[in-house]
Design an enzyme around this catalytic site. Structure first.
Site, PDB file in Angstrom:
ATOM      1  N   LEU A 223     -31.290 -30.588  17.530  1.00 57.15           N
ATOM      2  CA  LEU A 223     -30.119 -30.015  17.311  1.00 57.15           C
ATOM      3  C   LEU A 223     -29.716 -30.293  15.876  1.00 57.15           C
ATOM      4  CD1 LEU A 223     -27.992 -31.386  20.423  1.00 57.15           C
ATOM      5  CD2 LEU A 223     -29.302 -29.099  19.937  1.00 57.15           C
ATOM      6  N   ASP A 224     -29.823 -29.410  14.839  1.00 53.77           N
ATOM      7  CA  ASP A 224     -29.870 -29.428  13.453  1.00 53.77           C
ATOM      8  C   ASP A 224     -28.371 -29.485  12.976  1.00 53.77           C
ATOM      9  OD1 ASP A 224     -30.863 -28.598  10.802  1.00 53.77           O
ATOM     10  OD2 ASP A 224     -29.377 -27.058  10.950  1.00 53.77           O
TER      11      ASP A 224
END
Length: 564
Positions: A223-224
């Site tokens: 999850l950037d």
């Protein structure tokens, strides 16, 4: 789930979201074949671009698979393909279409072929999307379906409390189909437009993309920039309770379909803030990037002193035996320095910054609340952060392998950046071409040229690659390097960084000893080390419970407790 949704949305919208999520679950349960998986010492994640190596006439993803099969398959279990979707900037992190493969790289079939030999990690670039995406174009076209998909803020609104990761403007203006100016939230750049999760339809659309990744074979999802995902005027807009609620909800939904999928959060922030994404150890990220590790290793090597990294390491703890750190020294981004806030002094940070500039690298800055600027990340290849390009090759190799050995021995799962694996130095010409500092560590290779260099005896690239592979071979064969093995840090000498790893069987142990100084160090081993101890890298017995380490030497010492 309805309780979570009602903490984020009105009762009416929460019910609508629940129904939409149930439809998604029913759809993907028919498409996804789930299975059990336990992480082990054999898990090593290679971080790479889909077009990292290219050959004329071949799809880059196919070329990447051929390279990995020939040069990495024996030591790499998982491939983190950095965003391979169609994109408009930032080397993939301005995603145009979440569900497609960039024609620059190949097709979904090429991704599936990689999956034949490796587990796959995909990026969920879900804080923002490209301004050229269908979603944003539809928003500017005033399509009702995409109304409120993005956060609009009038320029007069006070946003001074918002934490800024960059020096670029927080709000950019765009002209819609009716020639009206729209002022939209952009945390990172004008081409990366933040999604508005206060609209439940955005959550549903993003969940659809994440579940699609699971369908396509992702067993790990990164999850950037997830810390910035929820916006609330008058707050810092980072680490908000709603952000943690969203991550927990995403994990619950994904695990309904595939409970073996691992969620990894990418939050390049001070250490205490970073580890909050473990949640209770049961409900949020299963792995968290260990962002303090790369700058602490660099600081310690440059100073020849392990006190800062040892003091920090002795604070490490995990909220459960179901989570672990994701350890790395380099990635597609620079080496972030915010995570060492409070771990090293301002003067020590200044020394680190100056050293990188002296070695030919660059430094990126962020805007503080006061309007001043402070270092955000160091931009150079990792070997050029920790060593001077003018130094002897053998010394540079020793420093680099020392740094990688620490990352491999730390509690958790190691992430190996492609450029570190093949011994790349800073691509200064890449920065000149792009004007972007991060290009310095994002060079793409011609397959034949790279292979030729890797097989040339005595050069830096060859020496690092071969030494790195040796470390990885040893790591994957020792139970004490299991991600969930017990650990402690031993303080024998300020020049030595020592990690004790205790296998889950209670029998096998490894004492990983790393000399960070330019001097030889002689030391007696702790009393708990057994007489049957063997140094693994040289396969030599330890005599009289004493060791002598040359400058920047690594010793991984194995012993068993079975006779006790």
């Amino acid at each position: 789930m309805i309780d979570r949704l009602e903490r984020l949305y009105s009762k009416e919208d929460a019910e609508k979201a629940k129904l939409e999520i149930e439809k998604l679950a029913q759809k993907y349960q028919k498409l996804v074949h789930s299975g059990h998986y336990d992480m082990s010492e054999k898990d090593v994640i290679l971080i790479t671009y889909g077009d990292q190596v290219v050959k004329p006439g071949e799809e880059p993803l196919a070329t990447l698979k051929n390279f990995l099969d020939d040069y990495a398959k024996e030591v790499i279990s998982t491939v983190h393909i950095l965003p391979f979707y169609p994109y408009s900037s930032d080397d993939g992190f301005s995603v145009i279409d979440y569900k497609d493969v960039s024609p620059r790289m190949g097709s979904w079939r090429d991704v599936e072929r990689l999956r034949e030999n490796y587990r796959l990690m995909f990026d969920g670039v879900i804080n923002h999307i490209s301004q050229y995406s269908f979603w944003f174009k539809s928003f500017l076209a005033n399509d009702e379906k995409y109304a409120n998909f993005f956060t609009e803020v009038e320029p007069s609104v006070d946003l001074s409390k918002v934490v800024r990761p960059r020096t670029l403007p927080l709000i950019h203006e765009y002209e819609d189909l009716d020639h009206k100016l729209r002022y939209v939230w952009t945390t990172f750049s004008k081409d990366q437009v933040d999604l508005n999760y206060a609209n439940y339809k955005v959550l549903v659309a993003v969940l659809d993309a994440l579940l699609f990744y699971v369908q396509k074979g992702a067993t790990l999802i990164r999850l950037d920039a997830i810390a910035f995902v929820w916006k609330e005027i008058g707050t810092s807009c980072i680490h908000l309770p709603q952000t943690h609620e969203l991550i927990q909800l995403m994990r619950e939904v994904i695990h309904l379909i595939a409970p073996e999928v691992i969620i990894i959060t990418e939050t390049n922030v001070p250490h205490d803030e970073n580890i909050s994404y473990f949640g209770t150890g049961e409900n949020e990220a299963q792995m968290v990037y260990n962002f303090a590790l790369p700058p602490l290793i660099a600081h310690s090597i440059l100073k020849g002193d392990c006190r800062a990294i040892t003091n920090w390491a002795n604070t490490l703890s995990l909220p459960s035996d179901k989570v672990c750190f994701f350890n790395f020294t380099a990635s597609h981004d620079g080496c972030g320095v915010r995570p060492v806030t409070g771990l090293i002094s301002d003067d020590e940070l200044s020394d680190l910054v100056q050293s990188v500039e002296d070695h030919g690298g660059f430094v990126s800055y962020r805007t503080n609340d006061s309007g001043t600027k402070s270092p955000y990340e160091l931009n150079a290849s990792y070997i050029d952060i920790i060593s001077d390009p003018k130094e002897e090759t053998r010394i540079r190799v020793r420093k680099m392998i020392l740094a990688q050995a620490v990352s491999l021995a730390m509690p958790g799962v190691p992430g190996v950046y492609f450029h570190s694996f093949v011994g790349s130095t800073s691509d200064v010409d890449g920065v000149k071409r792009s004007g972007v500092f991060r290009s310095i560590n994002r060079e793409k290779f011609n397959y034949d040229n790279l292979v030729s260099q890797m097989n040339e005896a005595g050069n830096l690239r060859t020496m690092i690659y071969r030494s790195y592979k040796q470390l990885l071979f040893i790591r994957k064969s020792e139970k004490a390097f299991n991600p969930y093995a017990a650990f402690e840090f031993i303080d024998l000498d300020e020049r030595l960084f020592i990690i004790r790893k205790i296998a889950q069987n209670g029998i096998d142990e490894v004492l990983a000893v790393h000399n960070f100084s330019d001097k030889s160090v002689i030391s007696a081993l702790p009393d708990f080390v057994e007489e049957n101890a063997v140094e693994l890298l040289k396969n030599e017995k330890i005599i009289d419970n004493k060791i002598k380490l040359k400058p920047y030497q690594v010793m991984w010492i194995k012993y068993t407790k079975e006779n006790k």
